[in-house]
Design an enzyme around this catalytic site. Structure first.
Site, short mmCIF file in Angstrom:
data_model
loop_
_atom_site.label_atom_id
_atom_site.label_comp_id
_atom_site.label_asym_id
_atom_site.label_seq_id
_atom_site.Cartn_x
_atom_site.Cartn_y
_atom_site.Cartn_z
N ASP A 82 45.43 9.35 49.45
CA ASP A 82 45.72 10.15 50.65
C ASP A 82 44.81 11.37 50.74
O ASP A 82 44.28 11.68 51.81
CB ASP A 82 47.22 10.50 50.79
CG ASP A 82 47.81 11.26 49.61
OD1 ASP A 82 47.12 11.41 48.57
OD2 ASP A 82 48.98 11.69 49.72
N GLY A 133 61.84 14.10 40.73
CA GLY A 133 60.66 14.04 39.86
C GLY A 133 60.38 12.64 39.35
O GLY A 133 59.81 12.46 38.28
N ALA A 134 60.80 11.61 40.10
CA ALA A 134 60.63 10.22 39.66
C ALA A 134 59.50 9.55 40.41
O ALA A 134 59.36 8.33 40.38
CB ALA A 134 61.93 9.45 39.87
N GLY A 135 58.68 10.35 41.10
CA GLY A 135 57.59 9.77 41.88
C GLY A 135 58.08 9.10 43.14
O GLY A 135 57.35 8.34 43.78
N SER A 187 59.50 10.96 45.62
CA SER A 187 59.39 11.99 46.64
C SER A 187 60.71 12.60 47.09
O SER A 187 60.99 12.70 48.29
CB SER A 187 58.62 11.46 47.84
OG SER A 187 57.70 12.44 48.22
N SER A 189 60.99 15.64 46.92
CA SER A 189 60.53 16.87 47.58
C SER A 189 60.30 16.63 49.07
O SER A 189 60.74 17.42 49.91
CB SER A 189 59.26 17.41 46.90
OG SER A 189 58.21 16.47 46.92
N GLU A 200 54.97 22.24 51.50
CA GLU A 200 54.83 21.82 50.10
C GLU A 200 53.55 22.39 49.48
O GLU A 200 53.57 22.88 48.36
CB GLU A 200 54.85 20.28 50.00
CG GLU A 200 54.68 19.80 48.57
CD GLU A 200 55.52 18.59 48.20
OE1 GLU A 200 56.35 18.13 49.02
OE2 GLU A 200 55.36 18.12 47.06
N ASP A 238 53.65 11.40 51.44
CA ASP A 238 55.09 11.43 51.23
C ASP A 238 55.85 11.83 52.50
O ASP A 238 56.85 11.23 52.87
CB ASP A 238 55.45 12.43 50.12
CG ASP A 238 54.70 12.15 48.83
OD1 ASP A 238 54.07 11.08 48.74
OD2 ASP A 238 54.76 13.00 47.93
#
Ligand code: ADP
Ligand code: MG
Length: 409
Positions: free
Chosen positions: A51, A137-139, A141, A143, A180, A192
Protein backbone atom coordinates in the site's frame (compact mmCIF):
# COMPACT_ATOMS: atom_id res chain seq x y z
CA UNK A 1 -4.83 -31.64 24.76
CA UNK A 2 -7.13 -28.63 25.22
CA UNK A 3 -9.52 -27.75 22.41
CA UNK A 4 -8.62 -25.01 19.90
CA UNK A 5 -9.44 -21.43 20.92
CA UNK A 6 -12.04 -19.96 18.57
CA UNK A 7 -12.35 -16.15 18.50
CA UNK A 8 -16.05 -15.70 17.77
CA UNK A 9 -17.53 -12.55 16.27
CA UNK A 10 -20.50 -10.85 17.99
CA UNK A 11 -23.91 -10.39 16.43
CA UNK A 12 -24.81 -6.76 15.69
CA UNK A 13 -27.39 -6.85 18.50
CA UNK A 14 -24.90 -8.19 20.98
CA UNK A 15 -22.28 -5.59 20.06
CA UNK A 16 -24.82 -2.77 20.31
CA UNK A 17 -26.13 -4.02 23.66
CA UNK A 18 -22.61 -4.13 25.06
CA UNK A 19 -21.79 -0.52 24.22
CA UNK A 20 -25.23 0.73 25.30
CA UNK A 21 -24.70 -0.88 28.70
CA UNK A 22 -21.19 0.50 28.98
CA UNK A 23 -22.39 3.96 27.92
CA UNK A 24 -25.13 3.93 30.55
CA UNK A 25 -22.56 3.08 33.23
CA UNK A 26 -19.99 5.65 32.11
CA UNK A 27 -22.03 8.60 30.88
CA UNK A 28 -25.67 7.64 31.52
CA UNK A 29 -26.17 10.38 34.10
CA UNK A 30 -26.29 12.88 31.19
CA UNK A 31 -28.62 10.85 28.96
CA UNK A 32 -28.54 8.26 26.16
CA UNK A 33 -26.06 8.02 23.27
CA UNK A 34 -27.10 9.50 19.91
CA UNK A 35 -26.63 6.04 18.41
CA UNK A 36 -24.40 3.01 17.93
CA UNK A 37 -21.98 2.51 15.04
CA UNK A 38 -19.51 -0.21 14.20
CA UNK A 39 -16.68 -1.02 11.83
CA UNK A 40 -14.91 -4.27 10.95
CA UNK A 41 -11.34 -5.38 11.25
CA UNK A 42 -9.89 -6.59 7.97
CA UNK A 43 -7.87 -9.43 6.64
CA UNK A 44 -5.68 -8.99 3.61
CA UNK A 45 -5.86 -11.87 1.10
CA UNK A 46 -2.72 -10.81 -0.74
CA UNK A 47 -0.75 -7.63 -1.51
CA UNK A 48 1.30 -7.13 1.66
CA UNK A 49 3.52 -4.09 2.28
CA UNK A 50 2.37 -2.78 -1.08
CA UNK A 51 0.00 0.00 0.00
CA UNK A 52 2.78 2.48 0.83
CA UNK A 53 4.44 1.58 -2.46
CA UNK A 54 1.43 2.82 -4.47
CA UNK A 55 0.66 -0.83 -5.16
CA UNK A 56 -2.30 -3.21 -5.03
CA UNK A 57 -3.84 -4.95 -2.03
CA UNK A 58 -6.86 -7.23 -1.74
CA UNK A 59 -8.46 -7.06 1.72
CA UNK A 60 -11.85 -8.28 2.93
CA UNK A 61 -13.84 -7.10 5.96
CA UNK A 62 -13.96 -9.47 8.94
CA UNK A 63 -17.21 -10.36 10.73
CA UNK A 64 -15.35 -9.12 13.84
CA UNK A 65 -16.20 -5.49 14.58
CA UNK A 66 -15.55 -2.60 16.94
CA UNK A 67 -18.71 -0.99 18.36
CA UNK A 68 -19.02 2.64 19.42
CA UNK A 69 -21.86 4.35 21.29
CA UNK A 70 -21.42 8.09 20.95
CA UNK A 71 -23.18 11.28 22.02
CA UNK A 72 -22.20 14.62 20.57
CA UNK A 73 -21.50 17.43 23.09
CA UNK A 74 -22.01 21.12 22.63
CA UNK A 75 -18.45 21.89 23.72
CA UNK A 76 -14.92 20.89 22.74
CA UNK A 77 -14.44 18.08 25.27
CA UNK A 78 -13.90 14.42 24.32
CA UNK A 79 -14.47 11.76 26.98
CA UNK A 80 -13.81 8.10 26.13
CA UNK A 81 -14.17 4.73 27.77
CA UNK A 82 -13.10 1.40 26.27
CA UNK A 83 -13.96 -2.07 27.51
CA UNK A 84 -10.44 -2.94 26.35
CA UNK A 85 -8.90 -0.29 28.62
CA UNK A 86 -11.13 -0.67 31.66
CA UNK A 87 -11.46 1.57 34.67
CA UNK A 88 -10.43 4.89 33.19
CA UNK A 89 -12.09 7.77 31.39
CA UNK A 90 -9.73 9.18 28.75
CA UNK A 91 -10.31 12.89 28.31
CA UNK A 92 -9.02 15.66 26.09
CA UNK A 93 -10.06 18.92 24.44
CA UNK A 94 -10.23 18.79 20.66
CA UNK A 95 -8.30 22.05 20.49
CA UNK A 96 -5.41 20.29 22.27
CA UNK A 97 -5.20 17.42 19.77
CA UNK A 98 -2.18 17.86 17.51
CA UNK A 99 0.60 15.73 16.00
CA UNK A 100 3.09 14.61 18.61
CA UNK A 101 0.89 15.58 21.56
CA UNK A 102 -1.70 12.89 22.14
CA UNK A 103 -0.55 9.53 23.45
CA UNK A 104 -2.44 6.31 24.29
CA UNK A 105 -5.39 4.71 22.57
CA UNK A 106 -7.48 7.88 22.72
CA UNK A 107 -5.27 9.25 19.93
CA UNK A 108 -6.96 6.90 17.44
CA UNK A 109 -10.37 8.34 18.37
CA UNK A 110 -9.62 12.02 18.96
CA UNK A 111 -7.38 11.89 15.88
CA UNK A 112 -10.38 11.16 13.65
CA UNK A 113 -12.21 14.24 14.95
CA UNK A 114 -9.02 16.27 14.45
CA UNK A 115 -8.60 15.01 10.87
CA UNK A 116 -12.24 15.72 9.97
CA UNK A 117 -11.76 19.26 11.29
CA UNK A 118 -8.56 19.58 9.27
CA UNK A 119 -10.61 18.57 6.21
CA UNK A 120 -12.95 21.48 6.89
CA UNK A 121 -15.83 19.72 8.65
CA UNK A 122 -17.40 21.10 11.80
CA UNK A 123 -16.99 18.49 14.49
CA UNK A 124 -17.78 19.04 18.18
CA UNK A 125 -16.61 17.17 21.26
CA UNK A 126 -18.31 13.93 22.28
CA UNK A 127 -18.71 11.23 24.88
CA UNK A 128 -18.09 7.74 23.53
CA UNK A 129 -17.62 4.17 24.68
CA UNK A 130 -15.98 1.38 22.74
CA UNK A 131 -16.07 -2.41 22.84
CA UNK A 132 -14.61 -4.79 20.30
CA UNK A 133 -14.25 -8.42 19.30
CA UNK A 134 -11.44 -7.62 16.84
CA UNK A 135 -8.29 -9.08 18.37
CA UNK A 136 -5.76 -6.38 19.34
CA UNK A 137 -2.39 -6.14 17.64
CA UNK A 138 -3.11 -9.34 15.69
CA UNK A 139 -2.56 -7.81 12.27
CA UNK A 140 -6.33 -7.66 11.77
CA UNK A 141 -6.51 -3.91 12.19
CA UNK A 142 -8.28 -3.23 15.43
CA UNK A 143 -6.83 0.28 15.07
CA UNK A 144 -8.63 0.95 11.78
CA UNK A 145 -11.83 -0.66 13.11
CA UNK A 146 -11.74 1.82 15.99
CA UNK A 147 -11.02 4.84 13.77
CA UNK A 148 -13.62 3.90 11.17
CA UNK A 149 -16.37 3.23 13.73
CA UNK A 150 -15.72 6.70 15.15
CA UNK A 151 -15.59 8.21 11.66
CA UNK A 152 -19.05 6.92 10.68
CA UNK A 153 -20.39 7.97 14.09
CA UNK A 154 -19.13 11.56 13.69
CA UNK A 155 -20.34 11.55 10.07
CA UNK A 156 -23.83 10.69 11.28
CA UNK A 157 -24.13 13.00 14.30
CA UNK A 158 -22.87 15.98 12.28
CA UNK A 159 -24.86 15.11 9.15
CA UNK A 160 -21.74 15.13 6.94
CA UNK A 161 -23.28 12.56 4.59
CA UNK A 162 -19.92 11.06 3.71
CA UNK A 163 -20.76 7.47 4.65
CA UNK A 164 -23.64 7.49 2.15
CA UNK A 165 -21.51 6.70 -0.90
CA UNK A 166 -18.14 5.24 -1.81
CA UNK A 167 -16.52 8.58 -2.66
CA UNK A 168 -17.51 9.91 0.76
CA UNK A 169 -16.21 6.75 2.38
CA UNK A 170 -12.89 7.28 0.61
CA UNK A 171 -12.79 10.75 2.21
CA UNK A 172 -13.57 9.29 5.65
CA UNK A 173 -10.84 6.74 5.05
CA UNK A 174 -8.34 9.51 4.29
CA UNK A 175 -9.26 11.22 7.58
CA UNK A 176 -8.72 7.94 9.48
CA UNK A 177 -5.32 7.48 7.83
CA UNK A 178 -4.30 10.97 8.95
CA UNK A 179 -5.49 10.17 12.49
CA UNK A 180 -3.38 7.02 12.60
CA UNK A 181 -0.29 8.50 10.91
CA UNK A 182 -0.22 11.97 12.42
CA UNK A 183 -1.96 11.71 15.80
CA UNK A 184 -1.41 8.07 16.83
CA UNK A 185 2.04 8.17 15.19
CA UNK A 186 1.75 4.84 13.34
CA UNK A 187 3.05 5.11 9.75
CA UNK A 188 0.51 2.75 8.14
CA UNK A 189 -0.26 2.94 4.45
CA UNK A 190 -4.01 3.25 4.02
CA UNK A 191 -5.20 -0.26 3.21
CA UNK A 192 -6.70 -0.90 6.64
CA UNK A 193 -8.98 2.11 6.71
CA UNK A 194 -10.11 1.67 3.09
CA UNK A 195 -10.94 -1.97 3.83
CA UNK A 196 -12.96 -1.19 6.94
CA UNK A 197 -14.99 1.53 5.23
CA UNK A 198 -15.26 0.28 1.65
CA UNK A 199 -15.30 -3.55 1.60
CA UNK A 200 -18.71 -5.15 1.11
CA UNK A 201 -20.15 -8.52 2.13
CA UNK A 202 -19.26 -11.34 -0.25
CA UNK A 203 -16.50 -9.28 -1.86
CA UNK A 204 -12.83 -8.51 -1.58
CA UNK A 205 -11.67 -4.99 -2.39
CA UNK A 206 -8.97 -4.60 -5.03
CA UNK A 207 -7.30 -1.48 -3.77
CA UNK A 208 -5.07 0.57 -6.02
CA UNK A 209 -2.96 2.79 -3.79
CA UNK A 210 -1.50 5.10 -6.45
CA UNK A 211 -1.85 8.70 -5.27
CA UNK A 212 -4.25 10.99 -7.04
CA UNK A 213 -6.76 8.36 -8.17
CA UNK A 214 -10.44 9.12 -7.80
CA UNK A 215 -12.47 7.04 -5.35
CA UNK A 216 -13.88 5.09 -8.28
CA UNK A 217 -10.43 4.36 -9.69
CA UNK A 218 -8.84 3.46 -6.36
CA UNK A 219 -11.02 0.49 -5.37
CA UNK A 220 -12.92 -2.26 -7.15
CA UNK A 221 -15.15 -4.84 -5.50
CA UNK A 222 -14.22 -8.38 -6.54
CA UNK A 223 -16.84 -11.08 -5.80
CA UNK A 224 -15.26 -13.45 -3.29
CA UNK A 225 -17.87 -16.05 -2.44
CA UNK A 226 -16.08 -18.92 -0.78
CA UNK A 227 -19.01 -20.90 0.57
CA UNK A 228 -20.34 -21.65 -2.92
CA UNK A 229 -16.95 -23.07 -3.86
CA UNK A 230 -16.90 -25.24 -0.73
CA UNK A 231 -14.02 -23.17 0.69
CA UNK A 232 -13.34 -21.37 3.96
CA UNK A 233 -10.90 -18.63 4.85
CA UNK A 234 -9.30 -19.51 8.16
CA UNK A 235 -7.41 -16.84 10.12
CA UNK A 236 -4.91 -17.85 12.78
CA UNK A 237 -3.87 -15.28 15.37
CA UNK A 238 -0.40 -16.45 16.43
CA UNK A 239 -0.59 -14.32 19.60
CA UNK A 240 3.08 -13.57 19.08
CA UNK A 241 4.09 -10.00 19.87
CA UNK A 242 4.03 -7.46 17.07
CA UNK A 243 4.01 -3.69 17.12
CA UNK A 244 3.47 -1.73 13.92
CA UNK A 245 4.60 1.45 15.62
CA UNK A 246 8.01 -0.13 16.22
CA UNK A 247 10.99 0.49 13.98
CA UNK A 248 10.76 -2.47 11.60
CA UNK A 249 7.81 -1.18 9.63
CA UNK A 250 9.31 2.28 9.29
CA UNK A 251 12.61 0.72 8.20
CA UNK A 252 10.93 -1.27 5.42
CA UNK A 253 9.14 1.84 4.25
CA UNK A 254 12.34 3.86 4.25
CA UNK A 255 14.17 1.15 2.25
CA UNK A 256 11.43 1.19 -0.40
CA UNK A 257 11.56 4.96 -0.63
CA UNK A 258 15.34 4.92 -0.94
CA UNK A 259 15.28 2.23 -3.61
CA UNK A 260 12.69 4.18 -5.60
CA UNK A 261 14.82 7.33 -5.34
CA UNK A 262 17.95 5.47 -6.48
CA UNK A 263 16.02 4.02 -9.41
CA UNK A 264 14.52 7.38 -10.31
CA UNK A 265 10.90 6.25 -10.04
CA UNK A 266 8.18 7.95 -7.96
CA UNK A 267 7.28 4.61 -6.37
CA UNK A 268 8.11 0.92 -6.74
CA UNK A 269 4.72 0.49 -8.40
CA UNK A 270 6.24 2.00 -11.53
CA UNK A 271 8.61 -0.94 -12.00
CA UNK A 272 7.47 -3.34 -14.69
CA UNK A 273 7.90 -6.96 -13.49
CA UNK A 274 9.35 -7.76 -16.94
CA UNK A 275 12.18 -5.31 -16.31
CA UNK A 276 12.75 -6.29 -12.67
CA UNK A 277 16.16 -7.94 -13.14
CA UNK A 278 17.54 -4.90 -14.89
CA UNK A 279 16.26 -2.65 -12.09
CA UNK A 280 17.80 -4.91 -9.44
CA UNK A 281 21.12 -4.78 -11.26
CA UNK A 282 20.99 -0.99 -11.13
CA UNK A 283 20.94 -1.17 -7.30
CA UNK A 284 24.11 -3.20 -7.02
CA UNK A 285 26.35 -0.26 -6.13
CA UNK A 286 24.17 0.92 -3.24
CA UNK A 287 25.61 0.48 0.30
CA UNK A 288 23.07 -2.14 1.27
CA UNK A 289 22.43 -3.45 -2.23
CA UNK A 290 21.38 -6.96 -1.20
CA UNK A 291 18.77 -5.69 1.22
CA UNK A 292 17.37 -3.13 -1.19
CA UNK A 293 17.21 -5.71 -3.98
CA UNK A 294 15.25 -8.11 -1.78
CA UNK A 295 12.79 -5.43 -0.71
CA UNK A 296 12.20 -4.30 -4.29
CA UNK A 297 11.79 -7.88 -5.52
CA UNK A 298 9.12 -8.52 -2.90
CA UNK A 299 7.13 -5.40 -3.69
CA UNK A 300 7.21 -5.80 -7.47
CA UNK A 301 6.38 -9.52 -7.48
CA UNK A 302 3.73 -9.10 -4.77
CA UNK A 303 1.87 -6.48 -6.80
CA UNK A 304 1.92 -8.84 -9.79
CA UNK A 305 0.63 -11.71 -7.62
CA UNK A 306 -2.19 -9.54 -6.33
CA UNK A 307 -3.29 -8.73 -9.86
CA UNK A 308 -3.19 -12.43 -10.78
CA UNK A 309 -5.12 -13.41 -7.66
CA UNK A 310 -7.87 -10.89 -8.45
CA UNK A 311 -8.06 -12.13 -12.03
CA UNK A 312 -8.44 -15.76 -10.95
CA UNK A 313 -11.15 -14.85 -8.46
CA UNK A 314 -13.02 -12.80 -11.06
CA UNK A 315 -12.85 -15.77 -13.43
CA UNK A 316 -14.44 -18.03 -10.81
CA UNK A 317 -11.16 -19.90 -10.25
CA UNK A 318 -10.81 -19.20 -6.53
CA UNK A 319 -9.68 -22.79 -5.91
CA UNK A 320 -6.51 -21.99 -7.92
CA UNK A 321 -5.17 -19.11 -5.82
CA UNK A 322 -3.29 -21.30 -3.31
CA UNK A 323 0.12 -21.21 -5.05
CA UNK A 324 -0.04 -17.39 -5.18
CA UNK A 325 -0.63 -17.29 -1.41
CA UNK A 326 2.31 -19.62 -0.82
CA UNK A 327 4.58 -17.57 -3.08
CA UNK A 328 3.50 -14.40 -1.25
CA UNK A 329 4.48 -15.96 2.05
CA UNK A 330 7.87 -17.08 0.76
CA UNK A 331 8.53 -13.58 -0.57
CA UNK A 332 7.56 -11.93 2.73
CA UNK A 333 9.71 -14.42 4.65
CA UNK A 334 12.82 -14.44 2.45
CA UNK A 335 12.88 -11.10 0.62
CA UNK A 336 10.93 -8.73 2.87
CA UNK A 337 12.03 -10.50 6.06
CA UNK A 338 8.91 -9.72 8.06
CA UNK A 339 7.77 -13.24 8.93
CA UNK A 340 8.66 -15.06 12.14
CA UNK A 341 8.76 -18.56 13.55
CA UNK A 342 5.07 -18.59 14.57
CA UNK A 343 3.82 -17.38 11.18
CA UNK A 344 6.00 -19.91 9.33
CA UNK A 345 4.67 -22.62 11.62
CA UNK A 346 1.03 -21.79 10.83
CA UNK A 347 1.75 -21.81 7.11
CA UNK A 348 3.75 -25.04 7.18
CA UNK A 349 1.35 -26.98 9.40
CA UNK A 350 -1.77 -25.75 7.57
CA UNK A 351 -0.33 -26.78 4.18
CA UNK A 352 0.72 -30.16 5.56
CA UNK A 353 -2.85 -30.69 6.78
CA UNK A 354 -4.31 -29.99 3.35
CA UNK A 355 -4.82 -26.21 3.07
CA UNK A 356 -4.89 -25.05 -0.57
CA UNK A 357 -2.68 -22.08 0.26
CA UNK A 358 -1.45 -20.15 3.28
CA UNK A 359 0.43 -16.97 4.07
CA UNK A 360 1.15 -14.46 6.77
CA UNK A 361 -1.14 -11.42 6.59
CA UNK A 362 -0.73 -7.88 7.91
CA UNK A 363 2.53 -6.21 8.83
CA UNK A 364 4.32 -9.31 10.11
CA UNK A 365 6.60 -10.05 13.11
CA UNK A 366 3.72 -11.94 14.70
CA UNK A 367 0.08 -11.16 14.12
CA UNK A 368 -1.96 -13.47 11.94
CA UNK A 369 -1.72 -15.90 9.06
CA UNK A 370 -4.49 -17.06 6.73
CA UNK A 371 -5.19 -20.38 5.11
CA UNK A 372 -7.60 -21.20 2.31
CA UNK A 373 -9.16 -24.49 3.31
CA UNK A 374 -11.81 -26.83 1.91
CA UNK A 375 -14.79 -26.53 4.26
CA UNK A 376 -14.54 -30.25 5.03
CA UNK A 377 -10.89 -29.90 6.08
CA UNK A 378 -11.25 -26.96 8.50
CA UNK A 379 -11.29 -29.07 11.67
CA UNK A 380 -8.26 -31.10 10.57
CA UNK A 381 -6.26 -27.96 9.68
CA UNK A 382 -7.18 -26.24 12.94
CA UNK A 383 -6.19 -29.32 14.94
CA UNK A 384 -2.89 -29.60 13.07
CA UNK A 385 -1.94 -25.95 13.63
CA UNK A 386 -2.98 -26.09 17.27
CA UNK A 387 -0.94 -29.22 17.82
CA UNK A 388 2.11 -27.79 16.03
CA UNK A 389 2.07 -24.81 18.43
CA UNK A 390 1.69 -27.06 21.46
CA UNK A 391 4.56 -29.29 20.33
CA UNK A 392 6.77 -26.22 19.78
CA UNK A 393 5.95 -25.00 23.30
CA UNK A 394 4.29 -21.82 21.96
CA UNK A 395 1.25 -19.97 23.34
CA UNK A 396 -1.90 -21.51 21.86
CA UNK A 397 -3.07 -19.60 18.76
CA UNK A 398 -6.59 -18.18 18.22
CA UNK A 399 -8.75 -19.20 15.25
CA UNK A 400 -11.26 -17.06 13.33
CA UNK A 401 -13.48 -17.79 10.36
CA UNK A 402 -13.50 -14.89 7.92
CA UNK A 403 -16.41 -14.78 5.47
CA UNK A 404 -16.18 -11.40 3.63
CA UNK A 405 -18.40 -9.13 5.70
CA UNK A 406 -20.03 -5.69 5.91
CA UNK A 407 -18.23 -2.33 6.05
CA UNK A 408 -18.51 0.36 8.75
CA UNK A 409 -22.11 1.46 9.32
P1 ADP B 1 -3.89 -3.87 14.96
O1 ADP B 1 -4.47 -2.71 14.25
O2 ADP B 1 -3.22 -4.84 14.05
O3 ADP B 1 -4.84 -4.56 15.86
P2 ADP B 1 -2.28 -1.80 16.07
O4 ADP B 1 -1.05 -1.81 16.91
O5 ADP B 1 -2.27 -1.07 14.80
O6 ADP B 1 -2.72 -3.32 15.89
O7 ADP B 1 -3.47 -1.19 16.90
C1 ADP B 1 -3.77 -1.63 18.20
C2 ADP B 1 -3.98 -0.41 19.09
O8 ADP B 1 -5.21 0.25 18.72
C3 ADP B 1 -4.17 -0.77 20.54
O9 ADP B 1 -2.93 -0.88 21.20
C4 ADP B 1 -4.98 0.41 21.05
O10 ADP B 1 -4.15 1.52 21.29
C5 ADP B 1 -5.85 0.76 19.87
N1 ADP B 1 -7.17 0.12 19.95
C6 ADP B 1 -7.74 -0.68 19.01
N2 ADP B 1 -8.97 -1.09 19.40
C7 ADP B 1 -9.20 -0.54 20.61
C8 ADP B 1 -10.28 -0.59 21.55
N3 ADP B 1 -11.38 -1.31 21.32
N4 ADP B 1 -10.14 0.10 22.72
C9 ADP B 1 -9.02 0.81 22.98
N5 ADP B 1 -7.99 0.89 22.14
C10 ADP B 1 -8.04 0.24 20.97
MG1 MG C 1 -3.38 -1.31 13.10
Amino acid sequence: MTSPAWLESWSADDGAARVRTLFAEAFGADGDPDGVWSAPGRVNLIGEHTDYNAGLALPTALPHRTYVALRSRGDDVVRLVSAQAPGKVWETRLADVAPGVTTSWGAYVAGVAWALREAGHEVAGFDAVVDSCVPFGAGLSSSAALECAVAVALDAVHGLGLAADDAGRAALSAACVRAENEIAGAPTGGMDQAASLRCTAGHALLLDCRPGLSALESAHAVPFELAGAGLTLLVVDTRAEHALVDGQYAQRRASCERAAALLGVPSLREIDPEGLDEMLARLQDADDAVVLQRRVRHVVTEIARTEEFATLVRDGRVDEVGPLMNASHASLRDDYEVSCRELDLVVGSALDAGALGARMTGGGFGGSAIALVRADDVDAVVAAVDEAFATAGLTAPGFLLAPPSDPAR
